[in-house]
Design a protein around this motif. Structure first.
Motif, PDB file in Angstrom:
ATOM      1  N   SER A  94       0.833  -1.210   0.000  1.00 26.47           N
ATOM      2  CA  SER A  94       0.000   0.000   0.000  1.00 26.47           C
ATOM      3  C   SER A  94       0.866   1.257   0.000  1.00 26.47           C
ATOM      4  O   SER A  94       0.476   2.282  -0.574  1.00 26.47           O
ATOM      5  CB  SER A  94      -0.958  -0.003   1.186  1.00 26.47           C
ATOM      6  OG  SER A  94      -0.285   0.102   2.410  1.00 26.47           O
ATOM      7  N   CYS A  95       2.047   1.185   0.612  1.00 24.79           N
ATOM      8  CA  CYS A  95       2.950   2.342   0.599  1.00 24.79           C
ATOM      9  C   CYS A  95       3.394   2.678  -0.822  1.00 24.79           C
ATOM     10  O   CYS A  95       3.459   3.862  -1.197  1.00 24.79           O
ATOM     11  CB  CYS A  95       4.172   2.062   1.480  1.00 24.79           C
ATOM     12  SG  CYS A  95       3.857   2.196   3.251  1.00 24.79           S
ATOM     13  N   PHE A  96       3.705   1.662  -1.614  1.00 29.06           N
ATOM     14  CA  PHE A  96       4.105   1.927  -3.003  1.00 29.06           C
ATOM     15  C   PHE A  96       2.933   2.438  -3.832  1.00 29.06           C
ATOM     16  O   PHE A  96       3.117   3.264  -4.731  1.00 29.06           O
ATOM     17  CB  PHE A  96       4.722   0.671  -3.621  1.00 29.06           C
ATOM     18  CG  PHE A  96       6.144   0.437  -3.196  1.00 29.06           C
ATOM     19  CD1 PHE A  96       7.170   1.199  -3.727  1.00 29.06           C
ATOM     20  CD2 PHE A  96       6.441  -0.515  -2.235  1.00 29.06           C
ATOM     21  CE1 PHE A  96       8.487   1.005  -3.319  1.00 29.06           C
ATOM     22  CE2 PHE A  96       7.744  -0.720  -1.823  1.00 29.06           C
ATOM     23  CZ  PHE A  96       8.776   0.043  -2.364  1.00 29.06           C
ATOM     24  N   ILE A  97       1.731   1.965  -3.534  1.00 28.87           N
ATOM     25  CA  ILE A  97       0.555   2.468  -4.252  1.00 28.87           C
ATOM     26  C   ILE A  97       0.319   3.941  -3.901  1.00 28.87           C
ATOM     27  O   ILE A  97       0.044   4.767  -4.785  1.00 28.87           O
ATOM     28  CB  ILE A  97      -0.686   1.618  -3.921  1.00 28.87           C
ATOM     29  CG1 ILE A  97      -0.487   0.177  -4.403  1.00 28.87           C
ATOM     30  CG2 ILE A  97      -1.932   2.224  -4.564  1.00 28.87           C
ATOM     31  CD1 ILE A  97      -1.587  -0.782  -3.967  1.00 28.87           C
ATOM     32  N   ILE A  98       0.446   4.280  -2.626  1.00 29.85           N
ATOM     33  CA  ILE A  98       0.267   5.673  -2.193  1.00 29.85           C
ATOM     34  C   ILE A  98       1.312   6.575  -2.855  1.00 29.85           C
ATOM     35  O   ILE A  98       0.998   7.660  -3.354  1.00 29.85           O
ATOM     36  CB  ILE A  98       0.356   5.782  -0.659  1.00 29.85           C
ATOM     37  CG1 ILE A  98      -0.858   5.091  -0.014  1.00 29.85           C
ATOM     38  CG2 ILE A  98       0.421   7.238  -0.214  1.00 29.85           C
ATOM     39  CD1 ILE A  98      -0.729   4.894   1.493  1.00 29.85           C
ATOM     40  N   ALA A  99       2.570   6.103  -2.870  1.00 36.46           N
ATOM     41  CA  ALA A  99       3.626   6.884  -3.530  1.00 36.46           C
ATOM     42  C   ALA A  99       3.350   6.995  -5.022  1.00 36.46           C
ATOM     43  O   ALA A  99       3.586   8.043  -5.632  1.00 36.46           O
ATOM     44  CB  ALA A  99       4.985   6.242  -3.274  1.00 36.46           C
ATOM     45  N   GLY A 100       2.828   5.920  -5.611  1.00 36.16           N
ATOM     46  CA  GLY A 100       2.483   5.949  -7.036  1.00 36.16           C
ATOM     47  C   GLY A 100       1.373   6.940  -7.337  1.00 36.16           C
ATOM     48  O   GLY A 100       1.281   7.457  -8.453  1.00 36.16           O
ATOM     49  N   ALA A 101       0.545   7.209  -6.340  1.00 39.34           N
ATOM     50  CA  ALA A 101      -0.541   8.193  -6.505  1.00 39.34           C
ATOM     51  C   ALA A 101      -0.051   9.620  -6.281  1.00 39.34           C
ATOM     52  O   ALA A 101      -0.854  10.567  -6.374  1.00 39.34           O
ATOM     53  CB  ALA A 101      -1.674   7.872  -5.528  1.00 39.34           C
ATOM     54  N   GLY A 102       1.237   9.781  -5.972  1.00 35.70           N
ATOM     55  CA  GLY A 102       1.819  11.119  -5.888  1.00 35.70           C
ATOM     56  C   GLY A 102       2.048  11.663  -4.487  1.00 35.70           C
ATOM     57  O   GLY A 102       2.398  12.835  -4.338  1.00 35.70           O
ATOM     58  N   ASN A 316      -2.264   1.489 -13.531  1.00 38.73           N
ATOM     59  CA  ASN A 316      -1.474   2.178 -14.557  1.00 38.73           C
ATOM     60  C   ASN A 316       0.025   2.051 -14.326  1.00 38.73           C
ATOM     61  O   ASN A 316       0.821   2.764 -14.932  1.00 38.73           O
ATOM     62  CB  ASN A 316      -1.870   3.654 -14.629  1.00 38.73           C
ATOM     63  CG  ASN A 316      -3.236   3.850 -15.278  1.00 38.73           C
ATOM     64  OD1 ASN A 316      -3.919   2.888 -15.576  1.00 38.73           O
ATOM     65  ND2 ASN A 316      -3.627   5.089 -15.489  1.00 38.73           N
ATOM     66  N   LYS A 317       0.398   1.154 -13.408  1.00 44.57           N
ATOM     67  CA  LYS A 317       1.805   0.788 -13.140  1.00 44.57           C
ATOM     68  C   LYS A 317       2.622   1.939 -12.540  1.00 44.57           C
ATOM     69  O   LYS A 317       3.853   1.906 -12.564  1.00 44.57           O
ATOM     70  CB  LYS A 317       2.488   0.280 -14.416  1.00 44.57           C
ATOM     71  CG  LYS A 317       1.754  -0.856 -15.118  1.00 44.57           C
ATOM     72  CD  LYS A 317       1.792  -2.130 -14.302  1.00 44.57           C
ATOM     73  CE  LYS A 317       0.916  -3.221 -14.927  1.00 44.57           C
ATOM     74  NZ  LYS A 317       1.258  -3.570 -16.275  1.00 44.57           N
ATOM     75  N   LYS A 318       1.950   2.951 -11.985  1.00 49.01           N
ATOM     76  CA  LYS A 318       2.698   4.024 -11.320  1.00 49.01           C
ATOM     77  C   LYS A 318       3.367   3.513 -10.045  1.00 49.01           C
ATOM     78  O   LYS A 318       4.480   3.916  -9.704  1.00 49.01           O
ATOM     79  CB  LYS A 318       1.776   5.203 -11.004  1.00 49.01           C
ATOM     80  CG  LYS A 318       1.259   5.929 -12.236  1.00 49.01           C
ATOM     81  CD  LYS A 318       0.322   7.063 -11.846  1.00 49.01           C
ATOM     82  CE  LYS A 318      -0.228   7.775 -13.076  1.00 49.01           C
ATOM     83  NZ  LYS A 318      -1.171   8.868 -12.687  1.00 49.01           N
ATOM     84  N   ALA A 319       2.684   2.614  -9.346  1.00 47.86           N
ATOM     85  CA  ALA A 319       3.273   2.022  -8.136  1.00 47.86           C
ATOM     86  C   ALA A 319       4.491   1.174  -8.510  1.00 47.86           C
ATOM     87  O   ALA A 319       5.516   1.201  -7.818  1.00 47.86           O
ATOM     88  CB  ALA A 319       2.236   1.178  -7.400  1.00 47.86           C
TER      89      ALA A 319
END
Length: 329
Positions: A94-102, A316-319
């Motif tokens: 979830s940390c990488f997803i949050i970072a991927g969201a900006g 969208n693979k941002k994470a």
């Protein structure tokens, strides 16, 4: 210590200031291992109080190697462990997803205690170099959006307690303190707890701080949003029960969150989710926890909008992009 032990053995509790003072002296190496063991045993015989935990937390933060990220709006997502569920690394995902969201993430963690793979196991497996160099960590947060604090590098006071904990071979108050001890003092924190007693304790600690916080406990025992049952969520805003449907997801079976039998198993699951080949249960549980982290940082946003942001970051693979940058940094 003798006076403190006699005071505690008589059934008394410590004020926050007294708790801070005694743990500071323990962290400075002023007491023998036998004295420390006796002290820790008190809190196996009875529950630690909120005021005591606030004092213990302050002592550990005073003794830590601090990292000043006060000019960033950061979040940490972490669980206490101890739920015995052996999930894959949901908080780390979830940390990488949050970072991927900006958003900016300062993840604090350690090797696994109650599961095969803790956050440090995961970062280490993928080649992340643990460091307490503030400039490297600041560059990672600024340029990539996330960094990782391997707890032992930031809490030298633990060297006086570690041998005692290993010798006792039972859970001590330090097992539940970890999520409270992020050395960068993040402005936002999403914490998962393994039972309602710890949830109450954490609430008492957080409500006296100036952090935005959310404390999560899934009612079937997980220290995160599991989507296997409803979950209780206490925040600086409210106290409510969230069902999987509130995130727009189905209810899943517990076995669908398994982390496997080894660090390699957990890493394979972790990477597959980032790459888009995870199961619906695996993807959705990462999104749900990331959405709650975004909601913690931005309480004015609806949960639906937060889920949409987290979903977009993963799908969208941002994470994955954030993960790849950090591991090759």
């Amino acid at each position: 210590m003798k006076d403190t032990l006699n005071y505690l053995f008589e059934g008394n509790t410590l004020t926050a200031a007294e708790a801070e003072a005694i743990l500071t002296r323990i962290g400075e190496g002023q007491f023998s291992e036998s004295e420390i063991a006796s002290f820790l045993t008190v809190f196996r015989m009875r529950k630690v109080k909120g005021e005591e935990m606030a004092g213990f937390r302050q002592a550990m933060l005073n003794l830590c190697i601090p990292v000043d990220f006060s000019d960033f709006n950061t979040i940490d997502v972490v669980g206490t462990g101890g739920d015995g569920k052996n999930t894959f690394n949901i908080s780390t995902l979830s940390c990488f997803i949050i970072a991927g969201a900006g958003y900016k993430v300062t993840k604090h963690g350690n090797y696994g205690l109650s599961s095969v793979s803790g956050s440090s196991n995961m970062f280490e497996h993928f080649g992340y170099q643990f460091t307490n160099d503030p400039e490297k960590l600041r560059r990672e947060v600024d340029e990539i959006g996330i960094c990782f604090f391997h707890a032992p590098l930031f809490h030298p006071a633990m060297k006086h307690v570690g041998p005692v904990r290993r010798a006792l071979k039972v859970r001590t108050l330090f097992n539940i303190m970890g999520p409270l001890l992020n050395p960068s003092f993040p402005k936002n924190q999403l914490v998962g707890v393994s039972d309602l007693e710890i949830m109450k304790l954490y609430h008492e600690v957080f409500k006296s701080s100036d952090q935005n916080f959310m404390i999560v406990h899934s009612l079937d025992g997980y220290d995160e949003i599991s989507l296997t049952s409803d979950a209780q969520v206490i925040s600086s805003e409210d106290n409510k029960i969230l069902a999987p449907a509130d995130f727009g997801f189905d209810t899943y079976a517990q076995e669908e969150l398994s982390g496997g039998e080894s660090v390699e198993d957990a890493a394979r699951i972790f990477k597959s989710i980032l790459e888009g080949t995870g199961t619906p249960a695996q993807k959705h549980v990462g999104i749900a926890n990331a959405a709650l982290g975004i909601k913690c940082m931005c309480p004015e946003k609806s949960l639906t909008d937060c889920v949409a942001e987290a979903t977009e970051a993963l799908e969208n693979k941002k994470a994955l992009e954030v993960f790849t940058k950090l591991m090759t940094n």
